[in-house]
Design an enzyme around this catalytic site. Structure first.
Site, mmCIF file in Angstrom:
data_model
loop_
_atom_site.group_PDB
_atom_site.id
_atom_site.type_symbol
_atom_site.label_atom_id
_atom_site.label_comp_id
_atom_site.label_asym_id
_atom_site.label_seq_id
_atom_site.Cartn_x
_atom_site.Cartn_y
_atom_site.Cartn_z
ATOM 1 N N GLU A 127 1.164 -1.252 -0.830
ATOM 2 C CA GLU A 127 -0.010 -0.290 -0.131
ATOM 3 C C GLU A 127 0.958 0.781 -0.039
ATOM 4 O O GLU A 127 2.143 1.427 0.356
ATOM 5 C CB GLU A 127 -1.015 0.270 0.745
ATOM 6 C CG GLU A 127 -2.241 1.217 1.122
ATOM 7 C CD GLU A 127 -3.261 1.555 2.160
ATOM 8 O OE1 GLU A 127 -2.753 0.462 2.978
ATOM 9 O OE2 GLU A 127 -4.311 1.675 2.370
ATOM 10 N N GLY A 268 3.012 2.190 10.935
ATOM 11 C CA GLY A 268 2.899 1.071 12.228
ATOM 12 C C GLY A 268 2.583 0.096 11.129
ATOM 13 O O GLY A 268 3.211 -1.466 12.420
ATOM 14 N N MET A 270 0.818 -3.159 8.655
ATOM 15 C CA MET A 270 0.076 -2.651 7.632
ATOM 16 C C MET A 270 -1.556 -4.261 7.481
ATOM 17 O O MET A 270 -1.176 -5.761 7.661
ATOM 18 C CB MET A 270 0.734 -3.309 5.898
ATOM 19 C CG MET A 270 0.110 -3.323 4.848
ATOM 20 S SD MET A 270 -1.015 -2.128 4.474
ATOM 21 C CE MET A 270 -2.266 -2.732 3.598
ATOM 22 N N ASN A 272 -2.577 -5.656 5.213
ATOM 23 C CA ASN A 272 -2.354 -7.228 4.728
ATOM 24 C C ASN A 272 -3.410 -8.355 4.334
ATOM 25 O O ASN A 272 -3.651 -9.327 5.781
ATOM 26 C CB ASN A 272 -1.262 -8.053 4.180
ATOM 27 C CG ASN A 272 -0.515 -6.888 3.480
ATOM 28 O OD1 ASN A 272 -0.043 -5.866 3.393
ATOM 29 N ND2 ASN A 272 0.837 -6.858 4.511
ATOM 30 N N HIS A 304 -6.817 -2.694 15.024
ATOM 31 C CA HIS A 304 -6.902 -0.852 13.738
ATOM 32 C C HIS A 304 -6.677 -2.257 12.990
ATOM 33 O O HIS A 304 -7.518 -2.719 11.173
ATOM 34 C CB HIS A 304 -6.382 -0.602 13.967
ATOM 35 C CG HIS A 304 -6.577 0.910 12.395
ATOM 36 N ND1 HIS A 304 -7.113 1.787 12.471
ATOM 37 C CD2 HIS A 304 -5.466 0.577 11.578
ATOM 38 C CE1 HIS A 304 -6.596 2.083 11.511
ATOM 39 N NE2 HIS A 304 -6.221 1.501 10.382
ATOM 40 N N GLU A 305 -5.534 -3.403 12.454
ATOM 41 C CA GLU A 305 -5.451 -3.807 10.986
ATOM 42 C C GLU A 305 -6.989 -4.935 11.534
ATOM 43 O O GLU A 305 -7.123 -5.315 9.782
ATOM 44 C CB GLU A 305 -3.909 -4.333 11.192
ATOM 45 C CG GLU A 305 -2.721 -3.394 11.326
ATOM 46 C CD GLU A 305 -2.762 -2.149 10.655
ATOM 47 O OE1 GLU A 305 -3.206 -2.157 9.517
ATOM 48 O OE2 GLU A 305 -2.434 -0.425 10.833
ATOM 49 N N GLU A 327 -9.547 4.125 6.174
ATOM 50 C CA GLU A 327 -9.164 4.633 6.964
ATOM 51 C C GLU A 327 -9.746 5.424 8.139
ATOM 52 O O GLU A 327 -10.079 5.193 8.980
ATOM 53 C CB GLU A 327 -7.955 5.797 6.980
ATOM 54 C CG GLU A 327 -6.523 4.763 6.250
ATOM 55 C CD GLU A 327 -6.353 3.222 6.642
ATOM 56 O OE1 GLU A 327 -6.199 3.383 7.662
ATOM 57 O OE2 GLU A 327 -5.701 2.718 5.594
HETATM 58 N N1 BES Z 1 -3.060 0.867 5.407
HETATM 59 C C1 BES Z 1 -2.178 1.351 6.918
HETATM 60 C C2 BES Z 1 -0.760 1.285 5.952
HETATM 61 C C3 BES Z 1 -0.004 2.542 5.781
HETATM 62 C C4 BES Z 1 0.049 3.616 6.045
HETATM 63 C C5 BES Z 1 0.094 1.777 4.199
HETATM 64 C C6 BES Z 1 0.005 4.369 4.931
HETATM 65 C C7 BES Z 1 0.092 2.264 3.402
HETATM 66 C C8 BES Z 1 0.879 3.853 3.271
HETATM 67 C C9 BES Z 1 -2.545 0.718 7.820
HETATM 68 O O1 BES Z 1 -3.776 0.025 8.422
HETATM 69 C C10 BES Z 1 -2.908 1.812 9.340
HETATM 70 O O2 BES Z 1 -4.077 2.500 9.228
HETATM 71 N N2 BES Z 1 -1.271 2.853 9.838
HETATM 72 C C11 BES Z 1 -1.463 3.240 10.691
HETATM 73 C C12 BES Z 1 -1.752 2.600 12.426
HETATM 74 C C13 BES Z 1 -3.533 2.840 12.559
HETATM 75 C C14 BES Z 1 -3.043 2.687 14.466
HETATM 76 C C15 BES Z 1 -4.117 3.945 12.267
HETATM 77 C C16 BES Z 1 0.564 3.020 10.690
HETATM 78 O O3 BES Z 1 0.449 2.520 10.737
HETATM 79 O O4 BES Z 1 0.223 4.228 11.647
HETATM 80 ZN ZN ZN Z 2 -5.413 1.948 8.436
#
Ligand code: BES
Ligand code: ZN
Length: 881
Positions: A127, A268, A270, A272, A304-305, A327
């Site tokens: 992503e 943080g 992902m 998948n 979250h994931e 998100e």
């Molecule tokens: N889908 C995102 C990870 C992501 C973020 C992929 C940016 C590509 C670019 C994942 O679900 C996410 O939101 N992760 C957050 C943590 C969450 C608890 C808010 C993160 O990685 O900061």
């Molecule tokens: Zn997310």
């Protein structure tokens, strides 16, 4: 890349793909420098696309090693391959199979996008658009395919081979030292959810049966030797799965669910499909290496994931403009989970603190954008607090406005109707318009309009008519590209507080929706409440019912009454914060004599003293939030222009020190009562007690540095867990001198082999509000634990410094130059981490003219650097615009 040369991608230009890819068969032979990827794509023309269109697949730094169509090699004239794309000029206008071979060097992938190696573990991050770094593809979320993945590697190097879905075969490759695993994921998914992992990993596992009866195996994979730290993540996973069954009626849908922790990760974590990959910071925990805060974030991020499995994976986004669809909604879901697992009011306070610190400041600066942006150059720069946190607030308001039942029915419609599709915000809102019978057209403006609304409120009690009239008005300041603002729909939850608590609310006004809710959807309105027998104190925006600023015509003594008497915990906390914020903004602006701050310190200390005596022990976690003053950055944002960080810092220190001094005896006694008995446990109750005890320590350290240092050192010696040890270190960092330096060295030695703990140690030093900090940070860059190649190290030390209000914003500009130089250096290896760091400049325009001009020079220096990544060029361009 110059930002001006990069095409702008617009929401209004969306059109469906010309081709669909129903199936993807990947055969990936892993090797450190030469990984071979054979992809077979089952293509067909998209009935909704342009008939007869060429096939243009995305690539990024790829080189083509082989290509055939339905088994036949293609003639060189029939296609064109570059690093960025593969075009088949005249593909057959029917279904066909395209076989593509690419060769990758995962060890050389420092961007940590696509396939890379992290401490000898192969892993992927796709992503938003990293899959195109693995093979040529229609790398867009509305192209959904069923994947079958064969992974092969040396047995000794990668005994564990994981991908999405269910494992369908494993075996040795005859006559070699290699083995393979085949994974099949029956759920069609966009390429950004593809993942693989290969390496020598330990794991912990647990069997789980879903509410609808599916047996599934849960596992958390970690670096060898760290399985003892994976238990909390696994426990959190089980709890959040049960919660999603109970609260949203969502069951898991595969035979396995794997979580893998890696130590080099840009974000943080992902989501998948079936194979979540995590930054190990958000998986590993034991009492000696993780704080209470870490336990809470692991629980929240695991949830979250996992929650994305329904809100993101089964229902994905049509295009990246719809990012908040997954998100914002998933943040809302993880916030609700944590609220149910812990204390709801305390979680709300913590979330609102984060929202204001990150999103309100984004909205107030040059990077402001709507929850659903209309255009972007680099999508990675739109994973922002606005899309995430404000996106979650919009869902929360929707629930408040239509009520719990209609919200739950709307969610059910969404899950039923949109399952298996790539959806839009319009699809989502239609479910709630139907479930509530309300027209949500006006509400939808929240997705389009940037900026934080201000609500101006004033009230009048009329004794003769025994009525109370509340006047509410809203305005939203202009943001880049949106000079004119329209009113938005603001749910204002409220109460009228009388001598004996909340007064019953009766009103014939249209804007009163009942149940303590006024809906402000016009520029202004007035609501009259009748049968009010005494002049009440208005308690507005209870629970922070809308992401807005509130300007309330209520004097400090009224606020202090709310602090002691409001039935809404959030507003009790808010009332005291508002009193402190008023005092600090006045002093930080330099327009209040210091005598005024001293007087206010006395009033606040008195109110806090009573609170501590009467209530701190009954809810320590809440009390800890009450004791924590607004941060200097909050005051800077409130002042908003010509900000002098040193003046704000001085006022903040004076207030905290004054409170610490006046309450010293009480805080000390309280700390003794909170001193724990028994072994460490990360539960919310125990964590709340530690939080309050450590909040008190910070105030004591400022109030009387000599005694404070003694208490901090004693706590350090006695600590049996990282939370208390780190709090002792943090308190000591407030007190310059030899003792501090000695403790810093001791802590560094104690945790010399624990990178995640050293991150906290690096950050604690980077945050010291003293002129020596810049040199200290530069020296720490040569510490053996530090590396510019590891995102966690960079965020801890360099990101920590960039968050240091007084030192990043040094009057001589050296803080800006330092960060700018690092951004430029980092951009060559990891543009995503570099551009996030450059985001530290997002508030530069609110500074006083001297600093503003120095920040401007540093930004211009970055923006004028040749060969910038699109990520950094885009932030620099928008920050300067
Ligand atoms: N889908 C995102 C990870 C992501 C973020 C992929 C940016 C590509 C670019 C994942 O679900 C996410 O939101 N992760 C957050 C943590 C969450 C608890 C808010 C993160 O990685 O900061
Ligand atoms: Zn997310």
């Amino acid at each position: 890349m110059r930002a001006e040369d990069t095409p702008l991608i617009r929401l209004e230009d969306y059109r469906p793909a010309d081709w669909l890819i129903d199936t993807v068969d990947l055969d990936i032979s892993l090797a450190p420098h030469e990984t071979r990827v054979r992809a077979q794509l089952g293509l067909r023309p998209n009935p909704a696309g342009e008939p007869g269109a060429a096939l243009v697949l995305d690539g990024d730094e790829l080189s083509l090693a082989g290509l055939s169509l339905d088994g036949a090699l293609l003639d060189g004239a029939d296609f064109e391959a570059t690093a960025q794309s593969l075009t088949i000029h005249a593909p057959p206008q029917r279904g066909f199979t395209l076989a593509i071979e690419t060769v990758l060097d995962p060890s050389a992938n420092t961007k940590l996008m696509g396939l890379y190696r992290s401490s000898n573990v192969y892993c992927t991050q796709c992503e938003a658009d990293g899959f195109r770094r693995i093979t040529y593809f229609l790398d867009r979320p509305d192209v959904m395919s069923v994947y079958t993945v064969r992974l092969e590697a040396r047995k000794a190097e990668a005994p564990v081979l994981l991908s999405n879905g269910n494992r369908v075969a494993t075996g040795d490759v005859a006559g070699t030292d290699r083995h393979f695993a085949v994974w099949h994921d029956p759920h069609p998914k966009p390429a950004y959810l593809f993942a693989l992992v290969g390496g020598a990993l330990d794991h912990v596992r647990e069997d789980y049966v879903t509410a609808d009866g599916r047996k599934t195996e849960l596992a958390v994979y970690v670096e060898p030797g760290k399985a003892g730290r994976a238990g909390w993540a696994l426990d959190s996973l089980v709890r959040c799965m049960r919660w999603d069954e109970r609260v949203f009626g969502r069951n898991y849908d595969l035979d396995v669910f794997n979580v893998v922790a890696v130590s080099d990760f840009n974000m943080g974590a992902m989501e998948n499909k079936g194979l979540n990959i995590f930054n190990d910071k958000y998986v590993l925990a034991d009492p000696q290496t993780a704080t209470d805060g870490d336990y809470a974030s692991i629980e929240a991020i695991i949830a979250h994931e996992y929650f994305h499995n329904w809100t993101g994976n089964r229902i994905t986004c049509r295009d990246w403009f719809q990012l908040c669809l997954k998100e914002g909604l998933t943040v809302f879901r993880d916030q609700e989970f944590s609220a149910d697992e812990r204390s709801r009011p305390v979680k709300r306070i913590a979330d609102v603190r984060t929202l204001r610190a990150t999103q309100f400041s984004e909205d107030a600066g040059p990077l402001a954008h709507p929850v659903r942006p209309r255009a972007y150059k680099e999508i990675n720069n739109f994973y922002t607090p606005t899309v995430y946190e404000k996106g979650a607030e919009v869902i929360r308001m929707l629930k408040t406005l239509i009520g719990e039942d209609a919200f739950a029915r709307g969610m059910d419609f969404y899950f039923e109707r949109c399952d298996g599709t790539a959806a839009t915000i319009e699809d989502f809102l239609a479910c709630f318009a139907e479930s509530s019978g309300q027209d949500l057209a006006h509400f939808a403006r929240w997705y389009e309009q940037a900026g934080t609304p201000t609500i101006v409120a004033s009230g009048r009690y009329d004794k003769a008519s025994r009525s109370y009239t509340l006047e509410l008005a809203q305005t939203t300041p202009p943001t880049p590209g949106q000079p004119e603002k329209q009113p938005v729909v603001l749910p204002v939850a409220l109460g009228l507080v009388g001598k004996a608590g909340d007064l019953p609310l009766r009103s014939a006004s249209n804007a009163y929706a009942g149940d303590g809710l006024v809906v402000l959807d016009q520029p202004s309105l007035s609501v009259t409440f009748t049968n009010i027998d005494e002049p009440p104190i208005p308690s507005l925006l209870r629970g922070f019912s809308a992401p807005a600023r509130l300007e309330l015509d209520l004097a400090d003594d009224g606020l202090l009454r709310l602090f002691s008497a409001d039935s809404d915990s959030f507003n009790r906390w808010q009332a005291l914060q508002t009193v402190a914020t008023r005092a600090l903004t006045a002093a930080g602006r330099g327009d209040a004599p210091s005598a005024a701050l001293t007087a206010k310190t006395g009033e606040l200390a008195a109110a806090l003293g009573i609170f501590l005596d009467e209530q701190a022990l009954s809810d320590p976690a809440f009390a800890a939030q009450v004791l924590r003053l607004p941060a200097p950055a909050d005051i800077a944002r409130e002042i908003g222009k010509d900000v002098d960080p040193d003046a704000i810092h001085a006022a903040h220190r004076a207030l905290a020190a004054g409170i610490g001094e006046k309450l010293a005896a009480r805080l000390t006694a309280l700390r003794e009562k909170l001193d724990k008995k028994g072994p460490y446990s990360p539960d919310a109750e125990a964590a709340g007690r530690r939080a309050l005890r450590n909040e008190a320590l910070g105030l004591l350290a400022l109030g009387d540095p000599v005694t404070g240092a003694g208490i901090a050192e004693a706590q350090y010696e006695a600590a049996d867990n990282l939370t208390d040890r780190l709090a002792a270190l943090a308190a000591m960092t407030l007190i310059p001198g030899e003792a501090r330096e000695r403790l810093i060295v001791r802590f560094g030695d104690l945790y010399a082999t624990e990178p995640l703990v050293l991150d906290k140690w690096l950050m604690a030093q980077a945050l010291i509000a003293e002129p020596g900090t810049l040199d200290r940070v530069k020296t720490l860059m040569s510490h053996p634990s530090f590396s510019l190649g590891n995102p966690n190290r960079v965020r801890a030390l360099i990101g920590g410094f960039a968050a240091n209000l007084t030192q990043f914003n040094r009057a001589d500009g050296a803080g800006y130059d330092f960060i700018a130089d690092i951004v430029i250096a980092l951009d060559r290896t990891n543009p995503q981490v570099a551009s996030r760091l450059l985001g530290s400049f997002k508030t530069w325009r609110m500074l006083e003219p001297g600093r503003r001009s120095l920040a401007h020079s540093a930004l211009s220096m970055v923006s004028g650097t040749p060969n910038l990544s699109r990520d950094v060029a885009d932030i620099a361009e928008r920050a300067l615009a």
